[in-house]
Design a protein around this motif. Structure first.
Motif, PDB file in Angstrom:
ATOM      1  N   LEU A 240      -0.077   4.385  -7.869  1.00  0.00           N
ATOM      2  CA  LEU A 240      -0.758   3.213  -8.409  1.00  0.00           C
ATOM      3  C   LEU A 240      -1.638   2.602  -7.319  1.00  0.00           C
ATOM      4  CD1 LEU A 240       2.389   1.697 -10.156  1.00  0.00           C
ATOM      5  CD2 LEU A 240       0.512   2.900 -11.281  1.00  0.00           C
ATOM      6  N   SER A 241      -2.455   1.627  -7.674  1.00  0.00           N
ATOM      7  CA  SER A 241      -3.299   0.982  -6.664  1.00  0.00           C
ATOM      8  C   SER A 241      -2.551  -0.171  -6.003  1.00  0.00           C
ATOM      9  CB  SER A 241      -4.598   0.457  -7.288  1.00  0.00           C
ATOM     10  OG  SER A 241      -4.359  -0.726  -8.016  1.00  0.00           O
ATOM     11  N   ARG A 242      -2.905  -0.478  -4.766  1.00  0.00           N
ATOM     12  CA  ARG A 242      -2.289  -1.581  -4.042  1.00  0.00           C
ATOM     13  C   ARG A 242      -2.552  -2.901  -4.749  1.00  0.00           C
ATOM     14  NH1 ARG A 242      -3.233  -5.890  -2.014  1.00  0.00           N
ATOM     15  NH2 ARG A 242      -5.441  -5.528  -2.036  1.00  0.00           N
ATOM     16  N   THR A 243      -3.753  -3.070  -5.278  1.00  0.00           N
ATOM     17  CA  THR A 243      -4.095  -4.298  -6.004  1.00  0.00           C
ATOM     18  C   THR A 243      -3.187  -4.468  -7.208  1.00  0.00           C
ATOM     19  OG1 THR A 243      -6.387  -4.089  -5.288  1.00  0.00           O
ATOM     20  CG2 THR A 243      -5.959  -5.509  -7.181  1.00  0.00           C
ATOM     21  N   TYR A 244      -2.932  -3.397  -7.915  1.00  0.00           N
ATOM     22  CA  TYR A 244      -2.044  -3.447  -9.083  1.00  0.00           C
ATOM     23  C   TYR A 244      -0.639  -3.874  -8.674  1.00  0.00           C
ATOM     24  CZ  TYR A 244       0.372  -1.943 -13.333  1.00  0.00           C
ATOM     25  OH  TYR A 244       1.133  -1.907 -14.468  1.00  0.00           O
ATOM     26  N   VAL A 245      -0.103  -3.266  -7.608  1.00  0.00           N
ATOM     27  CA  VAL A 245       1.234  -3.614  -7.132  1.00  0.00           C
ATOM     28  C   VAL A 245       1.279  -5.085  -6.728  1.00  0.00           C
ATOM     29  CG1 VAL A 245       2.955  -3.207  -5.308  1.00  0.00           C
ATOM     30  CG2 VAL A 245       1.857  -1.267  -6.448  1.00  0.00           C
TER      31      VAL A 245
ATOM     32  N   GLU B 282       0.824  -1.207   0.000  1.00  0.00           N
ATOM     33  CA  GLU B 282       0.000   0.000   0.000  1.00  0.00           C
ATOM     34  C   GLU B 282       0.860   1.260   0.000  1.00  0.00           C
ATOM     35  OE1 GLU B 282      -3.953   1.753   2.233  1.00  0.00           O
ATOM     36  OE2 GLU B 282      -2.897   0.065   3.111  1.00  0.00           O
ATOM     37  N   ALA B 283       1.915   1.277   0.820  1.00  0.00           N
ATOM     38  CA  ALA B 283       2.796   2.447   0.884  1.00  0.00           C
ATOM     39  C   ALA B 283       3.522   2.645  -0.447  1.00  0.00           C
ATOM     40  CB  ALA B 283       3.795   2.296   2.022  1.00  0.00           C
ATOM     41  N   LEU B 284       4.002   1.549  -1.033  1.00  0.00           N
ATOM     42  CA  LEU B 284       4.673   1.645  -2.327  1.00  0.00           C
ATOM     43  C   LEU B 284       3.714   2.144  -3.402  1.00  0.00           C
ATOM     44  CD1 LEU B 284       7.020   1.239  -4.279  1.00  0.00           C
ATOM     45  CD2 LEU B 284       6.374  -1.190  -4.419  1.00  0.00           C
ATOM     46  N   ALA B 285       2.518   1.592  -3.412  1.00  0.00           N
ATOM     47  CA  ALA B 285       1.515   2.003  -4.398  1.00  0.00           C
ATOM     48  C   ALA B 285       1.208   3.492  -4.263  1.00  0.00           C
ATOM     49  CB  ALA B 285       0.245   1.176  -4.222  1.00  0.00           C
ATOM     50  N   LEU B 286       1.063   3.959  -3.049  1.00  0.00           N
ATOM     51  CA  LEU B 286       0.765   5.370  -2.806  1.00  0.00           C
ATOM     52  C   LEU B 286       1.901   6.253  -3.331  1.00  0.00           C
ATOM     53  CD1 LEU B 286      -1.220   7.369  -1.501  1.00  0.00           C
ATOM     54  CD2 LEU B 286       0.061   7.106   0.623  1.00  0.00           C
TER      55      LEU B 286
END
Length: 90
Positions: free
Chosen positions: A45-50, A37-41
């Motif tokens: 990008l979205s957490r689901t995508y990551v 989640e932190a990386l996606a933010l």
């Protein structure tokens, strides 16, 4: 000048660029103690995508690869190198 393409090192045949990127992305993210989640933010990008990228389920664009590399503050080519983070846990 002629350009010649050569295979990359000793990477196994089953080790696709997508899988190498996925494994290295997860390794670096965990090394930096970041959640998906932190990386996606940070990457926009979205957490689901990551999550899908880390499981090599998503055929990621080079633009999004760049966003993730920038968010992790590592060169993109390092995330594509099958030997770069090999000794680190998944």
């Amino acid at each position: 000048m002629k350009w010649m393409l050569r295979p990359m090192g000793n990477a196994s045949k089953s080790q696709t660029a997508r899988k190498v990127f996925a494994q290295n992305l997860r390794r670096v993210r965990r090394l930096k103690d970041l959640s998906q989640e932190a990386l996606a933010l940070q990457a926009g990008l979205s957490r689901t995508y990551v999550s899908e990228v880390e499981r090599a389920e998503r055929n990621i664009s080079i633009d999004n690869m760049g966003l993730l590399a920038d968010a992790l503050q590592v060169p993109l080519h390092d995330l594509l190198n099958p030997e770069m983070f090999k000794g680190l846990e998944n």
